[in-house]
Design a protein around this motif. Structure first.
Motif, short mmCIF file in Angstrom:
data_model
loop_
_atom_site.label_atom_id
_atom_site.label_comp_id
_atom_site.label_asym_id
_atom_site.label_seq_id
_atom_site.Cartn_x
_atom_site.Cartn_y
_atom_site.Cartn_z
N ALA A 234 -49.49 32.51 19.11
CA ALA A 234 -49.33 32.51 17.65
C ALA A 234 -50.39 33.37 16.98
O ALA A 234 -50.12 34.03 15.97
CB ALA A 234 -49.40 31.07 17.13
N ARG A 235 -51.59 33.38 17.52
CA ARG A 235 -52.68 34.17 16.93
C ARG A 235 -52.95 35.45 17.73
O ARG A 235 -53.16 36.51 17.15
CB ARG A 235 -53.96 33.33 16.85
CG ARG A 235 -53.84 32.12 15.93
CD ARG A 235 -55.15 31.35 15.88
NE ARG A 235 -55.07 30.19 14.99
CZ ARG A 235 -56.06 29.33 14.80
NH1 ARG A 235 -57.22 29.49 15.44
NH2 ARG A 235 -55.92 28.30 13.96
N SER A 236 -52.97 35.32 19.04
CA SER A 236 -53.37 36.46 19.87
C SER A 236 -52.25 37.47 20.11
O SER A 236 -52.50 38.64 20.33
CB SER A 236 -53.87 35.96 21.23
OG SER A 236 -52.78 35.40 21.97
N GLY A 237 -51.00 36.99 20.09
CA GLY A 237 -49.88 37.86 20.42
C GLY A 237 -49.74 38.10 21.91
O GLY A 237 -48.87 38.87 22.35
N ALA A 238 -50.58 37.46 22.72
CA ALA A 238 -50.54 37.63 24.18
C ALA A 238 -49.57 36.63 24.79
O ALA A 238 -49.35 35.54 24.26
CB ALA A 238 -51.94 37.41 24.76
N PRO A 239 -48.97 36.98 25.95
CA PRO A 239 -48.06 36.05 26.62
C PRO A 239 -48.81 34.90 27.28
O PRO A 239 -49.89 35.10 27.84
CB PRO A 239 -47.36 36.93 27.66
CG PRO A 239 -48.33 38.03 27.95
CD PRO A 239 -49.05 38.28 26.65
N HIS A 240 -48.24 33.71 27.19
CA HIS A 240 -48.82 32.52 27.82
C HIS A 240 -47.70 31.78 28.56
O HIS A 240 -46.66 31.50 27.96
CB HIS A 240 -49.44 31.60 26.77
CG HIS A 240 -50.61 32.20 26.05
ND1 HIS A 240 -51.89 32.13 26.52
CD2 HIS A 240 -50.68 32.88 24.89
CE1 HIS A 240 -52.72 32.74 25.69
NE2 HIS A 240 -52.00 33.21 24.68
N THR A 241 -47.95 31.46 29.82
CA THR A 241 -46.94 30.78 30.63
C THR A 241 -47.38 29.35 30.93
O THR A 241 -48.53 29.12 31.32
CB THR A 241 -46.69 31.53 31.96
OG1 THR A 241 -46.24 32.86 31.66
CG2 THR A 241 -45.64 30.82 32.80
N THR A 242 -46.45 28.42 30.73
CA THR A 242 -46.74 26.99 30.90
C THR A 242 -45.63 26.33 31.72
O THR A 242 -44.45 26.52 31.43
CB THR A 242 -46.81 26.28 29.54
OG1 THR A 242 -47.72 26.97 28.68
CG2 THR A 242 -47.25 24.84 29.70
N PRO A 243 -45.96 25.55 32.76
CA PRO A 243 -44.95 24.78 33.47
C PRO A 243 -44.58 23.53 32.68
O PRO A 243 -45.47 22.83 32.19
CB PRO A 243 -45.63 24.42 34.80
CG PRO A 243 -47.09 24.47 34.51
CD PRO A 243 -47.30 25.44 33.38
#
Length: 280
Positions: free
Chosen positions: A37-46
């Motif tokens: 939401a802030r960084s614009g970077a992808p984050h993966t969560t199981p």
């Protein structure tokens, strides 16, 4: 969950076609990649998920009953387009936060199947969000496999895993057939029907044109598809009955499982050597 634990689950998931050990072993698990939401970077969560039919699945932002929503939820609210890895398939999806009665009904289904969701809700004052991940159609499915034969085997193993899970769920159910369990069964039926329809319209004709020697095998596989379609229709009829008896449903699933396993094994024996032979 701790970052290192998440990373371990993600690596194991991707290395084993969606199968992992530990707390997720034997359950339904996907990897959700959101945009920060802030960084614009992808984050993966199981995340554990619930089948919902109609090309979508549900995830619940429980954070194990923590007082704040998890980061992945804030991410998808800000950027609803997400990437889903579900077993061997990877696809783009639109995240839709359910509201009102639709949210309440979905959460009730989940809690009736696994009381753990109710426990999480009782631990926090916030209402646990339920999010639908709706697949965005984008051509042929993206299958995480090294070859055409490996892709076929991976898809088949996904059906085997889901059948085993449904059998376990039915055997552990009470005197009535829960709403979520009905959805699980109907989603499986839909998935098998779609898989067989795709094979009949695409892969089988292609193999028949390039490999005339497979004519008898392909004809038998098509006949098996018809037989399985009858069993799937029978299961759907039983499930659709308001007072469906879990033991009757289990008997139908057991019968379907045997026929599906025989069919999948036969198809793999006949087609994988050709699919991986480089002459398709």
């Amino acid at each position: 969950m701790p970052i290192d634990f998440n990373r371990q689950i993600i690596e194991e998931f991707r290395a084993n076609g969606g199968r992992v050990g530990g707390p997720f072993e034997g359950g339904r698990l996907l990897l959700l990649t959101t945009t920060g939401a802030r960084s614009g970077a992808p984050h993966t969560t199981p995340l554990g998920y619930l089948p919902d039919g109609g090309g979508r699945v549900l995830v619940i932002a429980s954070a194990a009953g923590a007082p704040k929503h998890p980061a992945w939820y804030h991410n998808l609210v800000a950027h609803p387009r997400v990437t889903v890895e579900a077993g061997v398939f990877t696809y783009e999806a639109q995240a839709v936060v359910l509201e009102g009665a639709e949210r309440d009904q979905a959460f009730a289904r989940a809690a009736a199947t696994d009381p753990g969701w109710s426990d999480y809700q009782e631990q926090t004052e916030r209402i646990l969000p339920v999010v639908a991940l709706e697949e965005i159609p984008a051509g042929p499915p993206r299958i995480n496999a090294s070859s055409a034969g490996a892709a076929l085997k991976a898809v088949h193993d996904g059906f085997r895993q889901e059948l085993a899970l449904i059998r376990k769920e039915i055997a552990a159910s009470g005197p009535g057939l829960g709403a979520q369990l009905r959805v699980n069964c109907l989603t499986l039926c839909q998935g098998l029907n779609n898989h067989h329809t795709g094979e009949g319209a695409g892969m089988f004709p292609m193999l028949g044109r390039n490999h005339p020697e497979l004519a008898t095998a392909l004809e038998r596989l098509q006949e098996e598809h018809k037989k399985l379609a009858v069993l799937l229709a029978s299961l759907q009829k039983v499930i659709s009955t308001q007072d469906a008896d879990p033991q009757q449903v289990l008997a139908e699933v057991e019968r379907l499982t045997k026929e599906v396993e025989d069919h999948l094994t036969h198809e793999e024996e006949q087609l994988i050597p050709v699919l991986d032979g480089g002459m398709c």
